[in-house]
Design an enzyme around this catalytic site. Structure first.
Site, PDB file in Angstrom:
ATOM      1  N   HIS A   1       0.863  -1.207  -0.051  1.00  0.00           N
ATOM      2  CA  HIS A   1       0.171  -0.142  -0.009  1.00  0.00           C
ATOM      3  C   HIS A   1       0.707   1.106  -0.021  1.00  0.00           C
ATOM      4  O   HIS A   1       1.936   1.283   0.115  1.00  0.00           O
ATOM      5  CB  HIS A   1      -0.842  -0.153   1.317  1.00  0.00           C
ATOM      6  CG  HIS A   1      -2.367  -0.871   0.955  1.00  0.00           C
ATOM      7  ND1 HIS A   1      -3.022  -0.713   0.223  1.00  0.00           N
ATOM      8  CD2 HIS A   1      -2.358  -2.069   1.604  1.00  0.00           C
ATOM      9  CE1 HIS A   1      -4.079  -1.649   0.196  1.00  0.00           C
ATOM     10  NE2 HIS A   1      -3.644  -2.367   1.049  1.00  0.00           N
TER      11      HIS A   1
ATOM     12  N   ASP B   1       0.088   6.681  -3.717  1.00  0.00           N
ATOM     13  CA  ASP B   1      -1.319   6.387  -4.611  1.00  0.00           C
ATOM     14  C   ASP B   1      -1.398   7.358  -5.847  1.00  0.00           C
ATOM     15  O   ASP B   1      -1.600   7.054  -6.955  1.00  0.00           O
ATOM     16  CB  ASP B   1      -2.414   6.089  -3.730  1.00  0.00           C
ATOM     17  CG  ASP B   1      -2.670   4.905  -3.164  1.00  0.00           C
ATOM     18  OD1 ASP B   1      -1.693   4.106  -3.410  1.00  0.00           O
ATOM     19  OD2 ASP B   1      -3.409   4.610  -2.300  1.00  0.00           O
TER      20      ASP B   1
END
Length: 367
Positions: free
Chosen positions: A129, A159
């Site tokens: 992540h 991200d």
């Protein structure tokens, strides 16, 4: 009036994180984006028809493990300029929708693959992540207070900055190249790579012995003139008075005499300067300090909550936050001259547009 990407056709294989954000950015600019969902729906934190990141595009559902659905999606990709996928390496190939298959069918296709670790390397097949990509790129070690654990900056850096925005950059660059060569491209967009590019300035400072441990540098909260301070009402102000001219105005607003303070860039004196600033800022409310600094141009701004943002005069004047389909959300960016204003079409229920998309893209004509 048309928007800058009117006429561009994009197929987005449903994912989370950077891929829907990249697709949103393209759709906001006028691209015709079709999101391909699993029949079971997505894995969003909020219902799909309330997720603003899914705005401005249509949704179809398809089970790529079923030959008929796979054929229809491949035919859709035959008509597309861009395909965005965010599967782990090898998954798209196993589904029969990998770059070799798609590029053979559509040689002008821009095939954008967004992953955390990239298509190659020891970690390519591993999960991760935002915080993991930050950690391995060195970015996380540089964020936070001195003597405290590293601080994750939401999912803005890996991200969205290193993933979504790098994907949009790569897609647009590949389209420019295609205009000259007539050939498509396969893009390996790795968030760990993107974060590394975002760290270019810090790398430069570090390589020239101008970067120390986290929380001790000018732009990481180490400097007293680049930090956030609590006011009398518990709210905060952000101070970014790096250059001497702004620092002088900061002192003016605080009612401080520069001759009574150490020199701005004397690092050994930063704790003393910070203590002074902390004490003074706590003597007034945030609103009172905003009034003091509104005419000084000292790089001092209120730290706004999300609820306060839409009502700030600058945000309101630029319509940086808009309200559409019953919720507030960031406006499309950037802005272009002589193009149509952005529209905000509500997110669709997965599979809602199967009939219209297949009809308008002429998919069933070839089946």
């Amino acid at each position: 009036m048309e928007r800058v990407l009117t006429g561009l056709r994009v197929v987005e294989l449903a994912g989370i994180g950077p891929s829907p954000h990249a697709a949103m950015a393209l759709a906001d600019l006028g691209a015709d984006v079709v999101r391909v969902e699993r029949p079971s729906g997505g894995t969003q934190l909020v219902p799909a028809d309330k997720d603003a990141i899914l705005r401005n595009r249509r949704s179809i559902s398809a089970d790529l493990k079923q030959p008929g659905d796979l054929t229809r999606v491949l035919t859709l990709i035959d008509r597309a300029d861009v395909l965005i996928e965010s599967c782990r390496p090898g998954v798209a190939e196993r589904l029969g929708i990998g770059p070799e298959v798609c590029s053979a069918r559509n040689p002008t296709l821009i095939y954008a693959r967004i992953t955390g670790w990239g298509q190659s390397g020891p970690l390519a097949a591993c999960a991760g992540h935002d915080i993991n990509y930050l950690a391995l790129s060195g970015a996380l070690s540089a964020i936070g207070r001195r003597g405290e654990r590293p601080l994750a900056p939401l999912n803005l850096v890996a991200d969205l900055g290193g993933g979504s925005m790098l994907a949009v950059q790569g897609i647009l660059a590949a389209l420019y190249s295609r205009d000259r060569t007539g050939a498509g491209k396969v893009l390996d967009i790795a968030m760990v790579d993107g974060v590394s590019t975002l760290m270019s300035m810090v790398w430069t400072l570090s390589e020239n012995d101008l970067w120390s441990e986290r929380g001790t540098n000018i732009i990481d909260g180490g400097a007293p003139f680049y930090d956030a301070y609590e006011c009398a009402d518990g709210r905060h102000l952000a101070v970014g008075a790096v250059e001497p001219v702004f620092y002088a105005r900061l002192l003016q607003g605080l009612g401080l005499d520069a001759s009574t303070l150490p020199e701005q860039y004397d690092r050994s004196a930063w704790p003393k300067i910070r203590d002074c600033f902390t004490r003074v800022f706590r003597t007034r409310t945030r609103a009172e300090w905003v009034h003091v600094f509104e005419s000084l141009d000292a790089c001092v701004t209120p730290v706004l909550s999300l609820g306060e943002v839409p009502d700030h005069p600058h945000i309101r004047a630029r319509a940086t936050v808009v309200e559409s389909f019953g919720q507030r959300q960031p406006a499309a960016a950037p802005r272009f001259s002589a193009t149509a204003a952005a529209t905000y079409i509500a997110p669709r229920i997965p599979g809602q547009d199967n009939e219209s998309v297949f009809r308008e893209w002429g998919v069933d004509d070839d089946l």
